[in-house]
Design a protein around this motif. Structure first.
Motif, PDB file in Angstrom:
ATOM      1  N   LEU A 150       0.839  -1.103   0.021  1.00  0.00           N
ATOM      2  CA  LEU A 150      -0.047   0.050  -0.207  1.00  0.00           C
ATOM      3  C   LEU A 150       0.776   1.246  -0.047  1.00  0.00           C
ATOM      4  CD1 LEU A 150      -2.823  -1.182   2.724  1.00  0.00           C
ATOM      5  CD2 LEU A 150      -2.991  -1.159  -0.049  1.00  0.00           C
ATOM      6  N   GLY A 151       2.136   1.190  -0.228  1.00  0.00           N
ATOM      7  CA  GLY A 151       3.016   2.373  -0.149  1.00  0.00           C
ATOM      8  C   GLY A 151       3.526   2.876   1.059  1.00  0.00           C
ATOM      9  N   ASP A 152       3.222   2.229   2.237  1.00  0.00           N
ATOM     10  CA  ASP A 152       3.586   2.839   3.513  1.00  0.00           C
ATOM     11  C   ASP A 152       5.133   2.146   3.731  1.00  0.00           C
ATOM     12  OD1 ASP A 152       4.045   3.621   6.062  1.00  0.00           O
ATOM     13  OD2 ASP A 152       2.320   2.548   6.887  1.00  0.00           O
ATOM     14  N   LEU A 153       6.117   2.558   3.529  1.00  0.00           N
ATOM     15  CA  LEU A 153       7.598   1.937   3.663  1.00  0.00           C
ATOM     16  C   LEU A 153       7.926   2.159   5.023  1.00  0.00           C
ATOM     17  CD1 LEU A 153       9.625   2.901   0.394  1.00  0.00           C
ATOM     18  CD2 LEU A 153       9.050   0.728   1.292  1.00  0.00           C
ATOM     19  N   PRO A 154       7.763   3.136   5.679  1.00  0.00           N
ATOM     20  CA  PRO A 154       8.305   3.364   7.218  1.00  0.00           C
ATOM     21  C   PRO A 154       7.381   2.351   7.967  1.00  0.00           C
ATOM     22  CG  PRO A 154       7.987   5.367   6.345  1.00  0.00           C
ATOM     23  CD  PRO A 154       7.469   4.441   5.387  1.00  0.00           C
ATOM     24  N   GLY A 155       6.050   2.324   7.667  1.00  0.00           N
ATOM     25  CA  GLY A 155       5.287   1.277   8.405  1.00  0.00           C
ATOM     26  C   GLY A 155       5.529  -0.163   8.148  1.00  0.00           C
ATOM     27  N   ALA A 156       5.964  -0.494   6.828  1.00  0.00           N
ATOM     28  CA  ALA A 156       6.608  -1.844   6.394  1.00  0.00           C
ATOM     29  C   ALA A 156       7.802  -2.159   7.129  1.00  0.00           C
ATOM     30  CB  ALA A 156       6.814  -1.795   5.024  1.00  0.00           C
ATOM     31  N   VAL A 157       8.831  -1.163   7.335  1.00  0.00           N
ATOM     32  CA  VAL A 157      10.151  -1.456   8.058  1.00  0.00           C
ATOM     33  C   VAL A 157       9.662  -1.658   9.434  1.00  0.00           C
ATOM     34  CG1 VAL A 157      12.005  -0.393   8.715  1.00  0.00           C
ATOM     35  CG2 VAL A 157      11.335  -0.139   6.537  1.00  0.00           C
ATOM     36  N   GLU A 158       8.842  -0.820  10.161  1.00  0.00           N
ATOM     37  CA  GLU A 158       8.805  -1.224  11.608  1.00  0.00           C
ATOM     38  C   GLU A 158       7.888  -2.451  12.031  1.00  0.00           C
ATOM     39  OE1 GLU A 158       9.853   0.592  14.169  1.00  0.00           O
ATOM     40  OE2 GLU A 158      10.949   1.667  12.519  1.00  0.00           O
ATOM     41  N   ALA A 159       7.029  -2.878  11.003  1.00  0.00           N
ATOM     42  CA  ALA A 159       6.176  -4.192  11.294  1.00  0.00           C
ATOM     43  C   ALA A 159       7.235  -5.360  11.008  1.00  0.00           C
ATOM     44  CB  ALA A 159       5.132  -4.394  10.413  1.00  0.00           C
ATOM     45  N   MET A 160       8.155  -5.351   9.900  1.00  0.00           N
ATOM     46  CA  MET A 160       9.127  -6.258   9.737  1.00  0.00           C
ATOM     47  C   MET A 160      10.261  -6.614  10.929  1.00  0.00           C
ATOM     48  SD  MET A 160       9.274  -8.665   7.678  1.00  0.00           S
ATOM     49  CE  MET A 160       8.844  -8.361   5.977  1.00  0.00           C
ATOM     50  N   LYS A 161      10.770  -5.117  11.516  1.00  0.00           N
ATOM     51  CA  LYS A 161      11.399  -5.488  12.703  1.00  0.00           C
ATOM     52  C   LYS A 161      10.644  -6.210  13.901  1.00  0.00           C
ATOM     53  CE  LYS A 161      14.206  -1.070  11.860  1.00  0.00           C
ATOM     54  NZ  LYS A 161      14.451   0.376  12.263  1.00  0.00           N
ATOM     55  N   GLU A 162       9.548  -5.676  13.969  1.00  0.00           N
ATOM     56  CA  GLU A 162       8.835  -6.326  15.066  1.00  0.00           C
ATOM     57  C   GLU A 162       8.637  -7.759  14.938  1.00  0.00           C
ATOM     58  OE1 GLU A 162       6.904  -6.490  18.711  1.00  0.00           O
ATOM     59  OE2 GLU A 162       8.105  -4.775  17.601  1.00  0.00           O
ATOM     60  N   SER A 163       8.255  -7.940  13.730  1.00  0.00           N
ATOM     61  CA  SER A 163       8.250  -9.656  13.251  1.00  0.00           C
ATOM     62  C   SER A 163       9.603 -10.392  13.578  1.00  0.00           C
ATOM     63  CB  SER A 163       8.048  -9.912  11.782  1.00  0.00           C
ATOM     64  OG  SER A 163       8.025 -11.243  11.400  1.00  0.00           O
ATOM     65  N   ASP A 164      10.761  -9.753  13.080  1.00  0.00           N
ATOM     66  CA  ASP A 164      12.030 -10.262  13.519  1.00  0.00           C
ATOM     67  C   ASP A 164      12.266 -10.244  14.909  1.00  0.00           C
ATOM     68  OD1 ASP A 164      14.926 -11.189  12.788  1.00  0.00           O
ATOM     69  OD2 ASP A 164      15.166  -9.392  13.837  1.00  0.00           O
ATOM     70  N   LYS A 165      11.740  -9.448  15.827  1.00  0.00           N
ATOM     71  CA  LYS A 165      11.947  -9.505  17.350  1.00  0.00           C
ATOM     72  C   LYS A 165      11.285 -10.571  17.766  1.00  0.00           C
ATOM     73  CE  LYS A 165      10.097  -6.173  19.699  1.00  0.00           C
ATOM     74  NZ  LYS A 165       9.809  -4.973  20.376  1.00  0.00           N
ATOM     75  N   LEU A 166      10.086 -10.874  17.448  1.00  0.00           N
ATOM     76  CA  LEU A 166       9.160 -11.879  17.861  1.00  0.00           C
ATOM     77  C   LEU A 166       9.325 -13.429  17.318  1.00  0.00           C
ATOM     78  CD1 LEU A 166       5.914  -9.749  17.885  1.00  0.00           C
ATOM     79  CD2 LEU A 166       7.135 -10.388  19.819  1.00  0.00           C
ATOM     80  N   CYS A 167      10.396 -13.669  16.341  1.00  0.00           N
ATOM     81  CA  CYS A 167      10.722 -14.824  15.591  1.00  0.00           C
ATOM     82  C   CYS A 167      11.275 -15.559  16.657  1.00  0.00           C
ATOM     83  CB  CYS A 167      11.271 -14.454  14.424  1.00  0.00           C
ATOM     84  SG  CYS A 167      11.425 -15.927  13.316  1.00  0.00           S
ATOM     85  N   TYR A 168      10.769 -16.961  16.787  1.00  0.00           N
ATOM     86  CA  TYR A 168      11.514 -17.900  17.421  1.00  0.00           C
ATOM     87  C   TYR A 168      12.682 -18.529  17.009  1.00  0.00           C
ATOM     88  CZ  TYR A 168       7.222 -18.567  20.214  1.00  0.00           C
ATOM     89  OH  TYR A 168       6.158 -18.456  21.008  1.00  0.00           O
TER      90      TYR A 168
END
Length: 446
Positions: free
Chosen positions: A345-363
């Protein structure tokens, strides 16, 4: 009338059997007697079969069974040069045979036999739940005797072990192991005599293994092969009335389609998965809605994507409040979907923040996913113009990259090399490039 072409498949099996023509005929006749339909074939008939004359349809299974007993392995119609048995899209008598043929091609360590399976088909016929539910395989007794729940439990346990290997090391080496297990162990179990409850449980276990094998084929970029495994999983799930694996497989097919940029097909499959699971619990609902959100975003349906994402987040909150689940759809996976929806949807900052959170929570056990998603995060950072941050993230991905055998991850590394090449005057980018060339295969770093 033109001259018939010899049946090369049957010829190969005949040579492997070391039978004479008369011995071959005698064994086929014996199979007929066992079935209650005595036959009187002799050498001329076998000679005709080898020369390309097609045996009568009701005799072909007897020929295959005679050869299977002699060679001590399953023999399929295709291997013997016979047309596939009749039947619809549901799991009829041809499903197990098709699985054997598919798995045999996948077991070839040279991979030559699977090179033609890289093409994704948007025209694939996907069997609907009502078309496959309750259609049981024809019982074919003989090879595996009678099975019980211990055999089912063993198949489930082996599937879990292969899945763990895939999570940690990628599917390149694990998938041929799964294919060999399907051919040599699971398909004889599917043919064995068993109580109805055990047969359904075995088909359900086989369905789950087919889904996993298809998932690993996607990981290696063999998308046509993956689709064939997925269809087998759907057929077996329907036959065993296993709603969970049926819906999970449809959702996996949608993931495959969206990753390849086939948004409309991904949306169709994601919607089909959701429609087939009306009684889904909150974690399953989050699992399905997250994929619907990703597919909708790729097709430009912004409002639908955000609505599905909101639904997935609410369902995940409800699921996590009940119990945290390891090994299923979890907050890390949800944030992965959030990241991709925002990116589409073109929200690059939001995409980056969500992927960082995904990485932090990944087992920690999900190494393959972690490497791939860190590389994806770096790509998003580069798209924002954050070269230094992207190089740092790519370096984190490279820490574990040598331990992973995955075509998807290899592709991400190829993208990394391509994206940093214009920036080699930058010291950080140059250091990353040199490190990548040192640890990546020569085919990637060339």
């Amino acid at each position: 009338m033109g001259k018939r072409d010899p049946n090369r498949g049957l010829e190969r099996l005949f040579r492997e059997s070391t039978w004479t023509l008369s011995q071959f005929a005698r064994e086929v006749n014996r199979m007929g007697t066992e079935r209650g339909t005595p036959l009187r074939y002799r050498e001329p008939s076998v000679h005709q079969w080898l020369g390309g004359h097609l045996p009568k349809e009701h005799v072909r299974p007897l020929i295959l069974e005679a050869l299977a007993r002699r060679l001590r392995r399953p023999v399929t119609h295709a291997e013997a040069g016979f047309p596939p048995p009749g039947g619809g899209t549901g799991p009829g008598p041809g499903t197990v045979e098709g699985l054997v043929d598919l798995g045999r091609k996948d077991m070839d360590p040279s991979r030559r036999s699977v090179l033609g399976y890289s093409l994704f088909s948007v025209a694939l016929t996907v069997p609907d739940w009502p078309d496959v539910v309750g259609r049981m395989e024809a019982v074919q007794k003989g090879q595996a005797g009678r099975i019980g729940m211990p055999e089912v439990d063993m198949v489930i346990a082996m599937t879990e072990r292969v899945s763990e290997l895939d999570d940690q090391f990628g599917g390149r080496h694990a998938r041929p192991m799964a294919a060999a297990f399907l051919v040599n162990t699971v398909t004889p179990y599917l043919r064995a005599d068993a109580p109805e409850a055990v047969r359904k449980a075995m088909m359900s276990a086989a369905s789950d293994l087919c889904y996993l094998t298809g998932w690993m084929a996607v990981d290696e970029g063999l998308h046509g092969l993956a689709q064939q495994y997925y269809v087998k999983a759907l057929q077996l799930a329907g036959a065993s009335e296993d709603h969970l694996t049926y819906c999970t497989t449809l959702r996996g097919m949608s993931v495959q389609a969206v990753d390849l940029g086939h948004g409309p097909e991904a949306m169709r499959l994601a919607d089909a998965a959701a429609a087939a699971s009306p009684q889904a619990g909150p974690r399953m609902r989050a699992f399905l809605a997250g994929q619907q959100a990703h597919a909708a975003a790729q097709t430009g349906e912004r409002s639908s994507a955000l609505l599905y994402l909101k639904e997935a987040e609410a369902a995940m909150d409800k699921a996590e409040s009940r119990e945290k689940a390891f090994g299923s759809y979890d907050p890390s996976a949800l944030h992965y979907h959030i990241s991709h929806v925002r990116h589409e949807l073109g929200d690059l900052p939001g995409a980056v923040e969500a992927m960082k959170e995904s990485d932090k929570l990944c087992y920690a056990v999900y190494r393959r996913s972690r490497v791939k998603e860190r590389a994806t995060l770096a790509e998003f950072q580069m798209q924002m113009g954050h070269l230094e941050a992207a190089c740092g993230t790519w370096n984190e991905a490279l820490d574990e990259y040598p331990l992973v055998q995955s075509n998807k991850v290899d592709q991400r590394m190829q993208t990394m090399l391509r994206m940093i090449r214009p920036h080699l005057k930058n010291r950080t980018a140059r250091a990353l490039h040199e490190r990548a060339r040192a640890v990546a295969p020569a085919t990637l770093s060339a």
